[in-house]
Design an enzyme around this catalytic site. Structure first.
Site, short mmCIF file in Angstrom:
data_model
loop_
_atom_site.label_atom_id
_atom_site.label_comp_id
_atom_site.label_asym_id
_atom_site.label_seq_id
_atom_site.Cartn_x
_atom_site.Cartn_y
_atom_site.Cartn_z
N TYR A 106 17.37 44.65 43.28
CA TYR A 106 18.74 45.05 43.61
C TYR A 106 19.55 43.77 43.78
O TYR A 106 19.28 42.77 43.12
CB TYR A 106 18.69 45.91 44.89
CG TYR A 106 19.96 46.66 45.20
CD1 TYR A 106 20.64 47.39 44.22
CD2 TYR A 106 20.48 46.66 46.50
CE1 TYR A 106 21.80 48.08 44.52
CE2 TYR A 106 21.64 47.36 46.80
CZ TYR A 106 22.29 48.05 45.81
OH TYR A 106 23.44 48.74 46.11
N LYS A 177 20.19 51.44 41.30
CA LYS A 177 20.66 52.28 42.41
C LYS A 177 19.68 53.43 42.66
O LYS A 177 19.36 53.75 43.81
CB LYS A 177 22.05 52.85 42.08
CG LYS A 177 23.17 51.84 42.18
CD LYS A 177 23.50 51.51 43.63
CE LYS A 177 24.68 50.57 43.71
NZ LYS A 177 25.08 50.25 45.09
N GLU A 248 29.29 54.70 39.67
CA GLU A 248 28.96 53.32 40.02
C GLU A 248 29.67 52.31 39.11
O GLU A 248 29.61 52.41 37.88
CB GLU A 248 27.44 53.11 39.91
CG GLU A 248 26.96 51.73 40.31
CD GLU A 248 27.11 51.45 41.79
OE1 GLU A 248 27.25 50.27 42.17
OE2 GLU A 248 27.11 52.42 42.59
N ASP A 249 30.35 51.35 39.73
CA ASP A 249 30.94 50.19 39.04
C ASP A 249 31.95 50.57 37.97
O ASP A 249 31.99 49.96 36.89
CB ASP A 249 29.83 49.30 38.46
CG ASP A 249 29.12 48.52 39.55
OD1 ASP A 249 29.74 48.25 40.58
OD2 ASP A 249 27.93 48.18 39.37
N ASP A 272 31.01 52.19 45.29
CA ASP A 272 31.80 50.96 45.40
C ASP A 272 32.94 51.13 46.40
O ASP A 272 33.23 50.20 47.17
CB ASP A 272 32.36 50.57 44.03
CG ASP A 272 31.27 50.45 43.00
OD1 ASP A 272 30.42 49.56 43.15
OD2 ASP A 272 31.24 51.26 42.06
N ASN A 410 29.14 39.40 46.20
CA ASN A 410 27.85 38.92 45.74
C ASN A 410 27.85 38.86 44.21
O ASN A 410 28.72 39.47 43.58
CB ASN A 410 26.71 39.81 46.28
CG ASN A 410 26.82 41.26 45.85
OD1 ASN A 410 26.71 41.57 44.67
ND2 ASN A 410 27.05 42.15 46.80
#
Length: 555
Positions: A106, A177, A248-249, A272, A410
């Site tokens: 991850y 995920k 996601e994203d 997110d 990150n």
């Protein structure tokens, strides 16, 4: 019999597959753990070494193999390969070495897997949905390997935190995920489905790369993009109607509007915006206890006004309204900073989600905004490395005893500051969390644990609740409830960090799931027939652990 290659019944796996075919399905392959009786029944005698091993013995060997690799990315590839041929052993190994391996499967290393998806492609996993195949989405879903799907993670790869548009590489995020969901016990991996919507990419490096496996055109937008999303959601509703859909994203122009558009039609969650916001709220609730302040007394600067930053700001507003402020007062407490500075009435290209946070003033720098607002909490979601400089920290220390500084970007090379610098610049006064794993900081003889403000503390519990209750909808009240649950696990001493340890993941996951399921039953969001008096038992029985089951031949 359930449509597909295998199914579970009374603690037994039933399958019609035999011989080599059985050994090539990662969800079914037990390798040397097949008993001699199973080898006879399933035509495996002679296809495996004669010795029968336990999963623990296999784990010892796998860990020895893993340790031979020196570079983290090589370890990542080894683990991905293991997942491709023995899924149960993969999860068993990671759970036995959780702290060591989570950063590899991850954040932060997953970004390298995403970037190198095409060059390192070895085995297919999940489903690929392109615009060219938009009229075949139902067919694609019917051809999935895992038939009894409870949870889907889908990405279009546009806005992967820290590395941006990665096109078809977004599938790696979907896989990762779902791995976290299973590692933290939320769902059996054989009931999950990773999906990437291959809508092209605006990443010129990928379009020019001969090895790139995605659609070689600019990213779709407008009516074509919306058409694909609508066709995908409609197909999921028809083919897998009880699935929990995790977005996601997705990019800042699509993430929130997609969630708003479809969350009433199918149980949806955007990690997110919602997941990041909920875990950040937990850290803030914890930090406020150390500051001796309340949420409604505090002012916030959110540095980075994309999906994550705006999501945090929106849920701060919701939490402050619950705490007693009006919505207008809550918006006044939050200062949103984008690329051009503080978002004001003069800022160009303000998104619909940013509009409520507009300030009627001149555009200010981060330092000026802090000086004017006297914000005691600074949240970084910008991926702008080094933005939180010494003067930023010193400005905050000038008006608050314990500034709370959340460095959420990150991987490490995108962090707004290094935690050790913030501790030093603040003379040990700052309350610090980071989005990437960070080492403890020793300053003047005091050891400070830097908690990782990571969504994995939140979304597995939400997913477990969705699976157990078959939620018709995930509401804001449920998400605020999850944040409150996590805050009760937070350390009481500043040096121990602001968030609970990853070692508490089982207790946190089950506590979140229990609270949400109870709420869902009470307010009519649970499609499963559940008794509120036995919710804890239902949640604990659904908590997944990697183990081998006995096999029986079907048909």
């Amino acid at each position: 019999m359930m449509d597909g290659d295998f199914y579970y019944q009374d603690g037994v796996v039933k399958t019609h597959l035999t011989g080599k075919a059985l050994l090539t399905i990662p969800q079914l392959n037990k390798g040397t753990a097949f008993s001699h009786e199973e080898r006879e029944v399933f035509d495996l005698t002679g296809k495996l070494p004669d010795r029968v091993e336990s999963i623990e013995e296999q784990c010892v060997r796998a860990y020895q193999q893993y340790q031979r690799f020196e570079k983290d990315f090589e370890k990542f590839i080894f683990l991905a390969s293991l997942q491709s041929y023995n899924q149960t052993l993969y999860f068993y190994l990671i759970k036995r070495h959780l702290r060591e391996m989570i950063p590899l499967v991850y954040t932060p290393l997953i970004s390298h897997g995403v970037i190198n998806f095409s060059t390192e492609f070895r085995a297919t996993r999940g489903l690929y949905v392109s615009y060219a195949n938009r009229n075949k989405i139902k067919q694609i879903l019917r051809h999935r390997t895992n038939k009894d799907v409870s949870l889907i993670v889908v990405s279009d790869g546009e806005s992967i935190l820290g590395i941006g548009d990665q096109g078809i590489g977004g599938l790696v995020i979907s896989v990762a995920k779902l791995a976290i969901y299973s590692i933290f016990g939320a769902v059996d991996p054989s009931k999950t489905l990773p999906v990437v919507l291959d809508v092209g990419t605006n990443n010129e490096a990928l379009l020019e790369d001969d090895m790139y496996l995605g659609a070689r055109h600019k990213r779709l937008s407008g009516s074509q993009y919306d058409e694909l999303i609508q066709l995908f959601v409609s197909a999921v509703k028809e083919i897998i109607p009880d699935a929990f859909l995790h977005w996601e994203d997705f990019g800042r122009n699509n993430a929130e509007r997609i969630l708003t558009r479809y969350q009433g039609e199918i149980c949806s969650f955007n990690d997110d915006s919602q997941g990041t916001a909920v875990v950040t709220l937990s850290a803030i609730f914890s930090g406020l206890k150390h500051q001796g302040k309340s949420l409604s007394d505090s002012r916030f600067v959110v540095f980075g006004a994309g999906t994550a930053g705006v999501g945090i700001a929106r849920y701060l507003v919701k939490a402050m309204v619950v705490a007693g402020l009006t919505e207008s007062e809550a918006y006044d407490h939050i200062y949103l900073i984008d690329r051009e500075g503080l978002i004001t009435h003069k800022t160009q290209q303000v998104t619909e989600e940013q509009l409520p946070f507009i300030k009627q003033s001149a555009s200010l720098t981060l330092q000026d905004t802090l000086t004017e607002s006297k914000a005691s909490i600074l949240i970084g979601t910008s991926a702008a490395c080094g933005s939180f400089t010494q003067d930023v920290v010193e400005i905050m220390c000038g008006y608050t005893q314990h500034p709370m500084i959340l460095i959420l970007s990150n991987p490490h090379d995108k962090m707004e500051a290094r935690p050790e610098d913030v501790i030093r610049w603040s003379d040990g006064r700052a309350l610090v969390v980071s989005g990437s794993p960070s080492d403890d900081v020793v300053y003047h003889g005091r050891r400070f644990i830097i908690s990782q403000c990571n969504n994995f503390l939140i979304f597995p519990g939400i997913g477990l609740a969705a699976v157990v209750a078959k939620l018709s909808q995930l509401t804001d009240d449920m998400l605020l409830l999850a944040s409150d649950v996590v805050s009760h696990f937070c350390p009481k001493v500043q040096e121990s960090g602001l968030l609970p340890s990853i070692d508490q993941h089982k207790e946190i996951t089950t506590a979140i799931a229990t609270a949400i399921v109870e709420y869902a039953i009470e307010h009519g969001y649970a499609k499963s027939q559940l008794n509120k008096a036995t919710v804890i038992q239902s949640v604990e029985q659904s908590y997944w652990e990697p183990r081998y089951y006995p096999y029986q031949l079907d048909g």
